[in-house]
Design a protein around this motif. Structure first.
Motif, PDB file in Angstrom:
ATOM      1  N   CYS A 178      11.106  26.967   5.242  1.00  0.00           N
ATOM      2  CA  CYS A 178      12.075  27.099   4.052  1.00  0.00           C
ATOM      3  C   CYS A 178      13.387  27.292   4.670  1.00  0.00           C
ATOM      4  N   CYS A 179      13.699  27.532   5.709  1.00  0.00           N
ATOM      5  CA  CYS A 179      14.917  27.483   6.532  1.00  0.00           C
ATOM      6  C   CYS A 179      15.364  26.102   6.946  1.00  0.00           C
ATOM      7  N   LEU A 180      14.496  25.300   7.110  1.00  0.00           N
ATOM      8  CA  LEU A 180      15.128  23.807   7.704  1.00  0.00           C
ATOM      9  C   LEU A 180      16.249  23.192   6.855  1.00  0.00           C
ATOM     10  N   PRO A 181      16.493  23.208   5.244  1.00  0.00           N
ATOM     11  CA  PRO A 181      17.991  23.146   5.055  1.00  0.00           C
ATOM     12  C   PRO A 181      18.995  23.615   5.713  1.00  0.00           C
ATOM     13  N   PHE A 186      11.211  20.252  -0.599  1.00  0.00           N
ATOM     14  CA  PHE A 186      12.598  20.110  -0.623  1.00  0.00           C
ATOM     15  C   PHE A 186      13.177  18.781   0.011  1.00  0.00           C
ATOM     16  N   LYS A 187      14.300  18.230  -0.350  1.00  0.00           N
ATOM     17  CA  LYS A 187      14.759  17.387   0.304  1.00  0.00           C
ATOM     18  C   LYS A 187      15.693  17.494   1.694  1.00  0.00           C
ATOM     19  N   ASN A 224      19.096  11.380   7.610  1.00  0.00           N
ATOM     20  CA  ASN A 224      18.901  11.094   9.037  1.00  0.00           C
ATOM     21  C   ASN A 224      17.801  12.007   9.911  1.00  0.00           C
ATOM     22  N   PHE A 225      17.188  12.761   8.757  1.00  0.00           N
ATOM     23  CA  PHE A 225      16.031  13.539   9.219  1.00  0.00           C
ATOM     24  C   PHE A 225      14.853  13.143   8.565  1.00  0.00           C
ATOM     25  N   THR A 226      13.882  13.023   9.518  1.00  0.00           N
ATOM     26  CA  THR A 226      12.367  12.474   9.125  1.00  0.00           C
ATOM     27  C   THR A 226      11.445  13.724   9.257  1.00  0.00           C
ATOM     28  N   TYR A 227      10.182  13.715   8.654  1.00  0.00           N
ATOM     29  CA  TYR A 227       9.336  14.790   8.585  1.00  0.00           C
ATOM     30  C   TYR A 227       7.949  14.225   9.199  1.00  0.00           C
ATOM     31  N   THR A 228       7.295  14.592  10.101  1.00  0.00           N
ATOM     32  CA  THR A 228       6.052  14.223  10.622  1.00  0.00           C
ATOM     33  C   THR A 228       5.213  15.546  10.512  1.00  0.00           C
TER      34      THR A 228
END
Length: 243
Positions: A19-22, A48-49, A53-57
């Motif tokens: 949740c704190c990634l943003p 969430f968006k 420049n960020f990708t999620y694996t």
């Protein structure tokens, strides 16, 4: 500059704290000195968006911390990165990156990528423990961790040599076991860092599943902290919530 441009950036996250990634992404994009692609390594997909420049694996099902090294090995074995910067989602960058220090570090890393290179710590963490000075550059020193020092495999903001890192992941461990692995002592591998000036000042968002109230303070120097405007903005967005 060319070596800094080559540096891949990865952030490891788990379901509870993703949740704190943003907040991490906002601060990284504000303070990192050049435009850089960032890869998030997690489990459940975010609701969430993230910035463009960020990708999620996704590594699939989150089975527990004891599978940390196994999951990391599965991911990094598919990569061809010579060296990369790895950190966690709640290690917030709280001050602008010192670009010339970061460029110096990238040069040291890419010019010393060999089987004796373990990692280059980007914060003041290494200088807190026994260390040796390699060279005096005037306003900062290049240092290396003493072979008997603790936490030589710390996951604190660091640049790793890919070949070495994947080899270390072959033993099944939780992140805490990996960091405290006593076999990292007296292994003749180099843990580099700077002393006096540091590329990154970072905070810490959570401890044992609980929010740290002063998540915006530098972990090693409470006199250094995020500007109040950024603290207020992040809190207003709910990006560092209670868990």
């Amino acid at each position: 500059m060319n070596n800094l441009k080559k540096l891949k950036v990865y952030v490891w996250t788990a379901n509870k704290q993703m949740c704190c990634l943003p907040a991490w992404a906002y601060l990284f994009n504000k303070f990192w000195p050049i435009k850089t692609e960032v890869g998030i390594i997690g489990y459940d997909l975010p609701n969430f968006k993230l910035p463009d420049n960020f990708t999620y694996t996704s590594l699939g099902e989150q089975r527990g911390p004891e599978y940390f090294t196994e999951d990391m090995l599965k991911f990094f074995k598919t990569k061809q990165d010579e060296c990369f910067y790895l950190t966690t989602e709640d290690g917030f960058i709280v001050r602008p990156i010192k670009k010339y220090i970061m460029e110096f570090i990238a040069d040291v890393v890419f010019e010393n990528k060999n089987d004796n290179f373990l990692r280059f710590c980007l914060t003041s963490d290494v200088q807190k423990r026994p260390h040796d000075v390699i060279k005096d550059y005037g306003d900062f020193h290049l240092i290396t961790s003493n072979q008997n020092s603790e936490y030589r495999q710390s996951l604190h903001h660091s640049i790793w040599y890919g070949k070495t890192f994947t080899k270390l992941l072959e033993t099944k461990q939780s992140p805490w076991q990996f960091e405290g692995n006593q076999s990292a002592k007296n292994n003749n591998m180099n843990v580099f860092a700077t002393k006096g000036l540091y590329a990154i000042h970072c905070g810490h968002g959570y401890k044992q599943g609980k929010k740290i109230n002063n998540w915006y303070d530098d972990c090693n120097d409470k006199s250094i902290k995020l500007e109040s405007t950024d603290i207020n903005f992040i809190e207003s967005q709910g990006w560092v919530p209670e868990l």
